[in-house]
Design a protein around this motif. Structure first.
Motif, mmCIF file in Angstrom:
data_model
loop_
_atom_site.group_PDB
_atom_site.id
_atom_site.type_symbol
_atom_site.label_atom_id
_atom_site.label_comp_id
_atom_site.label_asym_id
_atom_site.label_seq_id
_atom_site.Cartn_x
_atom_site.Cartn_y
_atom_site.Cartn_z
ATOM 1 N N ILE A 256 -34.764 -21.112 37.383
ATOM 2 C CA ILE A 256 -35.775 -22.419 37.496
ATOM 3 C C ILE A 256 -35.312 -23.626 37.595
ATOM 4 N N GLN A 257 -34.351 -24.098 36.667
ATOM 5 C CA GLN A 257 -33.720 -25.543 36.488
ATOM 6 C C GLN A 257 -33.197 -25.660 37.814
ATOM 7 N N ALA A 258 -32.343 -24.684 38.388
ATOM 8 C CA ALA A 258 -31.688 -25.147 39.549
ATOM 9 C C ALA A 258 -32.665 -25.493 40.807
ATOM 10 N N LEU A 259 -33.717 -24.554 40.825
ATOM 11 C CA LEU A 259 -34.778 -24.842 41.844
ATOM 12 C C LEU A 259 -35.379 -26.333 41.716
ATOM 13 N N GLU A 260 -35.513 -26.651 40.355
ATOM 14 C CA GLU A 260 -36.202 -27.906 40.085
ATOM 15 C C GLU A 260 -35.393 -29.063 40.628
ATOM 16 N N ARG A 261 -33.970 -29.050 40.226
ATOM 17 C CA ARG A 261 -33.196 -29.820 40.392
ATOM 18 C C ARG A 261 -33.128 -30.109 42.016
ATOM 19 N N GLY A 262 -33.397 -29.052 42.772
ATOM 20 C CA GLY A 262 -33.295 -29.045 44.026
ATOM 21 C C GLY A 262 -34.685 -29.861 44.885
ATOM 22 N N GLY A 263 -35.636 -29.914 43.926
ATOM 23 C CA GLY A 263 -36.769 -30.243 44.568
ATOM 24 C C GLY A 263 -37.940 -29.376 44.931
#
Length: 293
Positions: A256-263
């Motif tokens: 989830i954090q990776a997706l959020e970092r990617g916008g």
């Protein structure tokens, strides 16, 4: 809109195929309400009358249980050359076939459908001129399909980056390049159905086999993200069960954090699992999906 969780029907092929029973199982036994339907369950090759009857049953079952067919996508048994087949008549067949899949998706109330760009033969992949020609031909077919999808009210089409050059998008760089080329001149956005367990294992860039790197890189252009437990051997479409989690690389919070970092903001995360036709695995499908939720 927050992230959502759904399930791809690859896991149910030839196990649960009646619309009423499959939807009931997803909602009551697994605990999900969003379904990505594969054509192994409802095929564009079936007679029109059979397709229409099946669509009515799916819509009725979803209404009864409060579920949705959010998208459709080609599955394990339709992972074929399709729009990159070397024979133009076969390519034309697959264009018509995908057109019918668009119609099915629209009639089910889905927002999008998709497939691989196409799959090259050894010969076409290894000859730069033939590879370029096949891609150009496939792009023309995709654009025609995008026009049809626009007419039927779909939000977009989707393609799936894979793990080898014959199937396109095998590295993050190649994915970005192929994505830009595929969309050039398209009448409707052709977005990505990302898969966090794909990527070229021979790449010298470790990001190309890192599920978090893929999630971050494609978050903004992937309305749907196929998720599964990942290991370095890329050995299967594995569920998030204790046994696989113990040696797997995917931790939900980090993903989830990776997706959020990617916008990413409202991506639909879809379990795309397959299970061998061996016991006890064959009898554990529903339980493994429930545990994964």
């Amino acid at each position: 809109m927050p992230f959502t969780l759904g399930v791809n029907t690859n896991a149910f092929v030839n196990r649960i195929v009646e619309p009423e029973e499959l939807v009931r199982t997803v909602v009551e036994k697994i605990g999900l309400r969003r379904i990505q339907l594969t054509p192994e369950i409802l095929s564009p090759d079936w007679p029109a009358s059979v397709i229409a009857a099946q669509v009515r049953r799916w819509n009725a079952a979803c209404e009864k249980h409060g579920a949705r067919i959010t998208t459709t996508f080609t599955g394990n048994y339709t992972r074929l050359n399709s729009l990159c087949h070397p024979d133009p008549d076969v390519r034309a067949h697959w264009r018509a076939w995908l057109g019918r899949l668009i119609d099915i998706t629209a009639d089910l109330g889905g927002a999008a459908t998709g497939s691989q760009i196409g799959i090259l033969t050894y010969a076409d992949d290894r000859d730069p001129a033939r590879r370029a020609a096949r891609f150009a031909e496939a792009r023309d077919h995709w654009h025609a399909l995008a026009g049809h999808a626009k007419e039927r009210g779909l939000a977009c089409l989707m393609w799936e980056p894979m793990s080898i050059s014959r199937e396109f998008g095998q590295t993050i760089e190649a994915c970005r390049r192929d994505h830009a080329a595929l969309n050039e001149g398209s009448p409707l956005p052709i977005l990505i159905n990302a898969d966090i367990d794909h990527g070229d294992v021979t790449s010298s860039d470790p990001a190309d086999t890192d599920p978090y790197a893929w999630a971050e890189a494609l978050a903004q252009v992937s309305p749907v993200v196929h998720i599964k437990q990942s290991s370095m051997d890329k050995g299967g479409h594995r569920p998030f069960t204790a046994a696989y989690n113990a040696k797997g690389r995917v931790v939900p919070e980090r993903l989830i954090q990776a997706l959020e970092r990617g916008g990413g903001r409202d991506n639909e995360l879809v379990f795309e699992f397959t299970f061998r036709e061996r016991e006890p695995t064959d009898s554990e499908v529903v339980a493994a999906l429930k545990e994964s939720v």
